[in-house]
Write a protein that holds these residues in place. Structure first.
Motif, PDB file in Angstrom:
ATOM      1  N   GLU A  72      65.213  18.280 -41.312  1.00 23.56           N
ATOM      2  CA  GLU A  72      66.005  18.825 -42.417  1.00 23.56           C
ATOM      3  C   GLU A  72      65.740  18.047 -43.700  1.00 23.56           C
ATOM      4  OE1 GLU A  72      70.714  19.584 -43.570  1.00 23.56           O
ATOM      5  OE2 GLU A  72      70.106  19.163 -41.493  1.00 23.56           O
ATOM      6  N   GLU A  73      65.630  16.729 -43.598  1.00 19.25           N
ATOM      7  CA  GLU A  73      65.349  15.935 -44.784  1.00 19.25           C
ATOM      8  C   GLU A  73      63.975  16.255 -45.362  1.00 19.25           C
ATOM      9  OE1 GLU A  73      65.782  11.954 -43.491  1.00 19.25           O
ATOM     10  OE2 GLU A  73      67.968  12.096 -43.193  1.00 19.25           O
ATOM     11  N   ARG A  97      64.341  19.468 -47.324  1.00 16.73           N
ATOM     12  CA  ARG A  97      65.043  19.210 -48.585  1.00 16.73           C
ATOM     13  C   ARG A  97      64.144  18.499 -49.584  1.00 16.73           C
ATOM     14  NH1 ARG A  97      70.451  20.154 -48.483  1.00 16.73           N
ATOM     15  NH2 ARG A  97      71.447  20.368 -46.419  1.00 16.73           N
ATOM     16  N   THR A  98      63.302  17.598 -49.085  1.00 10.04           N
ATOM     17  CA  THR A  98      62.388  16.887 -49.980  1.00 10.04           C
ATOM     18  C   THR A  98      61.411  17.844 -50.643  1.00 10.04           C
ATOM     19  OG1 THR A  98      62.551  14.918 -48.574  1.00 10.04           O
ATOM     20  CG2 THR A  98      60.693  15.028 -50.097  1.00 10.04           C
ATOM     21  N   GLY A 101      66.305  25.032 -49.629  1.00  6.78           N
ATOM     22  CA  GLY A 101      67.752  25.111 -49.636  1.00  6.78           C
ATOM     23  C   GLY A 101      68.315  25.325 -48.248  1.00  6.78           C
ATOM     24  N   ARG A 102      69.601  25.689 -48.196  1.00  9.80           N
ATOM     25  CA  ARG A 102      70.262  25.864 -46.912  1.00  9.80           C
ATOM     26  C   ARG A 102      69.673  27.019 -46.113  1.00  9.80           C
ATOM     27  NH1 ARG A 102      76.764  25.108 -48.128  1.00  9.80           N
ATOM     28  NH2 ARG A 102      76.667  22.902 -48.795  1.00  9.80           N
ATOM     29  N   ARG A 104      66.637  28.179 -46.282  1.00  8.98           N
ATOM     30  CA  ARG A 104      65.325  27.760 -45.799  1.00  8.98           C
ATOM     31  C   ARG A 104      65.450  26.822 -44.603  1.00  8.98           C
ATOM     32  NH1 ARG A 104      60.110  29.525 -45.844  1.00  8.98           N
ATOM     33  NH2 ARG A 104      58.680  27.771 -45.586  1.00  8.98           N
ATOM     34  N   ILE A 105      66.410  25.911 -44.649  1.00 11.59           N
ATOM     35  CA  ILE A 105      66.621  24.986 -43.524  1.00 11.59           C
ATOM     36  C   ILE A 105      67.062  25.760 -42.285  1.00 11.59           C
ATOM     37  CG2 ILE A 105      68.077  23.106 -42.699  1.00 11.59           C
ATOM     38  CD1 ILE A 105      68.123  22.042 -45.556  1.00 11.59           C
TER      39      ILE A 105
END
Length: 298
Positions: free
Chosen positions: A151-152, A155-156, A160-161, A163-164
């Motif tokens: 997840e990190e 985000r890097t 966004g949410r 996509r995660i």
């Protein structure tokens, strides 16, 4: 082919033991004299296949199980992801779900009769409830077990949410989700048959109970065999779908124990080759193998 032959042989052996015990009317601690023989069940099965009631019952049971299981799969996965990803949802839904979860689905038959205007909707509700909680629990644990590094990383890279959820949460939790679906489909069959026995008008469970009330024991075993075959087919379908959707996972295969084989030298290789070059090439091959394995796991 050997494995399939062993499976067929085990099934044939079980049927042979059944036929032997019932035909000889063995009565020790278990009373096999009350059981119908395999030939009696096969004869009754053939009579059922030639009638229309059997296929009507089969269609009704399959419609109920597929409808309830599909609803349970969608609701269970959505609720499991929501509870695992949101503390607010866990605080609001968690206590209610944990209180309702230990209640057997078949105990909800009176509730279904009071809530729904028809028995058909009540049976679908019971089937959905039976499969909902295994899917919910498996999804929740699978989502919580995901590595935070994935997840990190998303985000890097600016994800966004959504996509995660699409790239990390759902693919990573798929093995656990399908584990819950495999358990849920089996529990659904148990509850739909029980609900049909109590409040159904058609279906395999209803017909099996009717055969029991008129002391038609071969018909009872026909219903039991039908339930077992249908349960095996649906469970296999769920397992195959899970393997296809998670084919990116590394698979383990059964390797019988034995002595490790010594690799033969390649054709045309020099027997007096340089030891250093040979060791270097083996080390490079091992490094490439480890890199390929790491890339496959990633």
């Amino acid at each position: 082919m050997i494995r399939y032959a062993l499976r067929a042989a085990s099934l044939a052996a079980a049927l042979g033991v059944w036929q032997l015990l019932t035909s000889l009317k063995v009565d020790l601690w278990l009373r096999f004299s009350q059981f119908p023989t395999v030939t009696d069940v096969a004869r009754a099965f053939g009579d059922r296949l030639s009638g229309d009631d059997y296929w009507t019952d089969l269609t009704d049971s399959l419609t109920r199980i597929l409808t309830g299981f599909a609803l349970a799969a969608v609701l269970g996965v959505a609720t499991g992801v929501l509870v695992a990803r949101s503390r607010l949802a866990e605080d609001l839904l968690g206590p209610v779900l944990e209180v309702v979860r230990p209640i057997p689905a078949i105990a909800l038959v009176p509730v279904a009769i009071l809530l729904f205007p028809s028995n058909e909707q009540g049976i679908v509700f019971i089937t959905c409830t039976a499969a909902f909680f295994p899917v919910l629990v498996s999804t929740r644990h699978a989502v919580r077990a995901l590595t935070p590094v994935w997840e990190e990383a998303v985000r890097t890279m600016g994800g966004g949410r959504l996509r995660i959820l699409r790239s990390v949460v759902l693919p990573g939790a798929l093995p656990g989700i399908f584990g819950g679906l495999s358990v849920g489909i089996g529990v659904s069959w148990i509850c739909v048959i029980s609900a049909e026995m109590i409040s159904g008008q058609y279906g395999v469970g209803y017909r099996t109970w009717q055969d029991y009330t008129v002391v038609n024991y071969p018909g009872v075993f026909v219903g039991m065999v039908t339930i077992g075959v249908l349960g095996w087919i649906t469970s296999t379908a769920v397992e195959l779908a899970g393997r296809r959707l998670t084919r990116w996972l590394p698979r383990t295969s059964y390797i019988p124990a034995g002595r490790p084989r010594t690799p033969r030298p390649l054709a045309g290789a020099r027997p007096d080759g340089e030891p250093e070059q040979q060791a270097q090439s083996e080390q490079q091959g091992q490094d490439h193998t480890e890199e390929a394995r790491d890339e496959h796991l990633v």
